[in-house]
Design a protein around this motif. Structure first.
Motif, PDB file in Angstrom:
ATOM      1  N   ALA A   1     -62.863  50.589 -34.021  1.00 15.50           N
ATOM      2  CA  ALA A   1     -63.710  50.027 -35.076  1.00 15.50           C
ATOM      3  C   ALA A   1     -64.747  51.052 -35.502  1.00 15.50           C
ATOM      4  CB  ALA A   1     -64.399  48.756 -34.578  1.00 15.50           C
ATOM      5  N   GLY A   2     -65.436  50.723 -36.592  1.00 13.61           N
ATOM      6  CA  GLY A   2     -66.502  51.577 -37.094  1.00 13.61           C
ATOM      7  C   GLY A   2     -65.990  52.624 -38.064  1.00 13.61           C
ATOM      8  N   ARG A   3     -66.939  53.372 -38.618  1.00 13.14           N
ATOM      9  CA  ARG A   3     -66.608  54.379 -39.628  1.00 13.14           C
ATOM     10  C   ARG A   3     -66.574  55.786 -39.070  1.00 13.14           C
ATOM     11  NH1 ARG A   3     -70.040  55.282 -45.228  1.00 13.14           N
ATOM     12  NH2 ARG A   3     -68.458  56.483 -46.371  1.00 13.14           N
TER      13      ARG A   3
ATOM     14  N   PHE B   1     -71.355  64.428 -49.281  1.00  8.50           N
ATOM     15  CA  PHE B   1     -70.563  65.148 -50.281  1.00  8.50           C
ATOM     16  C   PHE B   1     -70.957  64.621 -51.651  1.00  8.50           C
ATOM     17  CE2 PHE B   1     -66.735  65.491 -52.977  1.00  8.50           C
ATOM     18  CZ  PHE B   1     -66.562  66.875 -52.949  1.00  8.50           C
ATOM     19  N   LEU B   2     -71.546  65.496 -52.477  1.00  8.41           N
ATOM     20  CA  LEU B   2     -72.063  65.102 -53.794  1.00  8.41           C
ATOM     21  C   LEU B   2     -73.078  63.965 -53.670  1.00  8.41           C
ATOM     22  CD1 LEU B   2     -68.759  65.190 -55.907  1.00  8.41           C
ATOM     23  CD2 LEU B   2     -70.505  66.981 -55.688  1.00  8.41           C
ATOM     24  N   GLY B   3     -73.855  64.013 -52.599  1.00  7.07           N
ATOM     25  CA  GLY B   3     -74.890  63.012 -52.388  1.00  7.07           C
ATOM     26  C   GLY B   3     -74.399  61.707 -51.810  1.00  7.07           C
ATOM     27  N   ILE B   4     -73.117  61.632 -51.431  1.00 10.47           N
ATOM     28  CA  ILE B   4     -72.529  60.399 -50.903  1.00 10.47           C
ATOM     29  C   ILE B   4     -72.021  60.656 -49.492  1.00 10.47           C
ATOM     30  CG2 ILE B   4     -70.702  58.678 -51.203  1.00 10.47           C
ATOM     31  CD1 ILE B   4     -70.765  59.284 -54.180  1.00 10.47           C
ATOM     32  N   GLN B   5     -72.325  59.741 -48.583  1.00  7.66           N
ATOM     33  CA  GLN B   5     -71.830  59.849 -47.221  1.00  7.66           C
ATOM     34  C   GLN B   5     -70.352  59.460 -47.175  1.00  7.66           C
ATOM     35  OE1 GLN B   5     -73.468  61.012 -44.464  1.00  7.66           O
ATOM     36  NE2 GLN B   5     -75.155  61.520 -45.857  1.00  7.66           N
ATOM     37  N   THR B   6     -69.521  60.329 -46.606  1.00  5.57           N
ATOM     38  CA  THR B   6     -68.087  60.066 -46.541  1.00  5.57           C
ATOM     39  C   THR B   6     -67.525  60.464 -45.187  1.00  5.57           C
ATOM     40  OG1 THR B   6     -65.933  60.603 -47.526  1.00  5.57           O
ATOM     41  CG2 THR B   6     -67.615  62.315 -47.595  1.00  5.57           C
ATOM     42  N   SER B   7     -66.447  59.798 -44.799  1.00  2.00           N
ATOM     43  CA  SER B   7     -65.758  60.098 -43.541  1.00  2.00           C
ATOM     44  C   SER B   7     -64.556  61.006 -43.741  1.00  2.00           C
ATOM     45  CB  SER B   7     -65.288  58.790 -42.890  1.00  2.00           C
ATOM     46  OG  SER B   7     -66.340  57.882 -42.713  1.00  2.00           O
TER      47      SER B   7
ATOM     48  N   ARG C   1     -72.352  50.129 -49.994  1.00  2.50           N
ATOM     49  CA  ARG C   1     -71.143  49.918 -49.197  1.00  2.50           C
ATOM     50  C   ARG C   1     -69.886  50.422 -49.905  1.00  2.50           C
ATOM     51  NH1 ARG C   1     -71.452  46.032 -45.067  1.00  2.50           N
ATOM     52  NH2 ARG C   1     -73.633  45.674 -44.509  1.00  2.50           N
ATOM     53  N   LEU C   2     -69.996  50.741 -51.187  1.00  3.31           N
ATOM     54  CA  LEU C   2     -68.822  51.133 -51.972  1.00  3.31           C
ATOM     55  C   LEU C   2     -68.126  52.389 -51.453  1.00  3.31           C
ATOM     56  CD1 LEU C   2     -66.961  50.777 -54.399  1.00  3.31           C
ATOM     57  CD2 LEU C   2     -68.647  51.984 -55.794  1.00  3.31           C
ATOM     58  N   PRO C   3     -68.841  53.473 -51.088  1.00  2.04           N
ATOM     59  CA  PRO C   3     -68.127  54.669 -50.628  1.00  2.04           C
ATOM     60  C   PRO C   3     -67.213  54.420 -49.427  1.00  2.04           C
ATOM     61  CG  PRO C   3     -70.405  55.198 -51.114  1.00  2.04           C
ATOM     62  CD  PRO C   3     -70.289  53.703 -51.195  1.00  2.04           C
TER      63      PRO C   3
END
Length: 325
Positions: free
Chosen positions: A164-166, A172-178, A93-95
């Motif tokens: 609401a929601g992401r 990006f670099l193996g991490i899901q980002t918005s 949940r951190l990203p």
């Protein structure tokens, strides 16, 4: 400097131990998670087997000792509800939380520092009074109320932004980002704005007060007497000196928001760490709550250490003082 660093590390370790004791015994003394995890029709034997599997049949002090030994190995336990290691659950949940806080603090700094300079350089002007009045409002409004009003205005009334929601994410670099999708950025605007408003107000007041005080100092008067342009005085002398408290606030607030942006994430259903904490409290998922607070404390300790190092970079007097310790 080495002695100072060792002293801080020892202090940090003591803080972590004290927090672990307080949180563990407080959380494990409230409610019975078995009542939520076990359906009423389950037999007594199955119920007892679950209690033993979760380690809840042991005395609290023994549970804490087991937790402490495992924590030193990097294992903070397994979630009662999700059945996975709590560290991986929280880090997953951190990203989402990190990108939300990063965008909000960047916006607060980009807008707050120039407005603070404007208010501090002309403290008696009407724009300065309006800016300082706005900071009072920014401090005063509760986060949950601001969030609901933002949703009501920009989502319900105007229909410009999602509620609401992401949104859509990319790897990006193996991490899901918005941060790199249009839909993701649209979902980020309202929650990041809700987080940014009080921090923006805080930065404005800090910068304004520091600017007003700096403009009365002898080195500024001397620069004026030499004919140095006002813009150069502000950029080279005033801004550099007032950045020290700003760096402190940004560091502390960044860590605070990463750890406890719970209200904003709940209002906007943002799938971050804060919402996980709230859900875990409702579900009496004790390992997640304890691990969350421990990781948050570790984050605060690390941020404070980094801020101290930045002090030495921005202010040579701090560095000299640290070398003498």
């Amino acid at each position: 400097m080495t002695a100072y660093i060792l002293q801080r590390l020892i202090q940090s370790a003591l803080v972590l131990v004290a927090v672990s004791v307080a949180v563990f015994f407080a959380v494990y003394g409230i409610g019975d998670p078995v009542e939520l995890l076990v359906p009423p029709q389950v037999s007594a034997a199955e119920r007892l087997a679950l209690i033993k599997r979760l380690g809840l049949d042991l005395p609290v002090w023994q549970q804490y000792f087991t937790f402490l030994v495992n924590a030193l190995k990097g294992d903070l336990g397994t979630s009662f509800v999700h059945g996975v290691p709590v560290v991986s659950l929280i880090l997953a949940r951190l990203p989402a939380t990190f990108e939300l806080v990063l965008l909000s603090m960047t916006g607060a700094a980009v807008i707050g520092i120039p407005l603070g300079l404007l208010a501090g350089l002309n403290p008696d002007s009407r724009p300065s009074r309006a800016i300082m009045t706005g900071t009072v409002i920014g401090f005063s409004l509760p986060s949950f109320w601001k969030g609901m009003m933002l949703v009501l205005l920009f989502s319900v009334a105007l229909g410009w932004l999602p509620t609401a929601g992401r949104g859509e994410t990319v790897a990006f670099l193996g991490i899901q980002t918005s941060l790199f999708t249009t839909d993701g950025l649209r979902h980020l605007i309202l929650p990041s704005l809700n987080l940014a408003i009080p921090n923006m107000a805080l930065m404005i007041r800090l910068v304004a007060a520091g600017t007003t005080e700096a403009m009365t100092q002898d080195y500024v008067k001397f620069a004026r007497a030499k004919g140095v342009r006002r813009r150069r005085i502000v950029g080279r002398h005033v801004l550099r000196n007032i950045l020290i408290p700003v760096v402190t606030v940004v560091g502390i607030e960044f860590g605070s928001l990463v750890a406890f942006s719970t209200i904003t994430e709940t209002v906007f259903s943002w799938p971050g760490m804060g919402k996980l904490l709230i859900d875990s409290i409702y579900q009496l998922d004790r390992p997640v709550v304890v691990a969350y607070v421990m990781l948050a404390t570790l984050l605060f300790v690390a941020v404070n250490f980094i801020v101290d190092v930045l002090y030495a970079v921005l202010d040579p007097r701090v560095k000299l003082s640290g070398d003498m310790v």
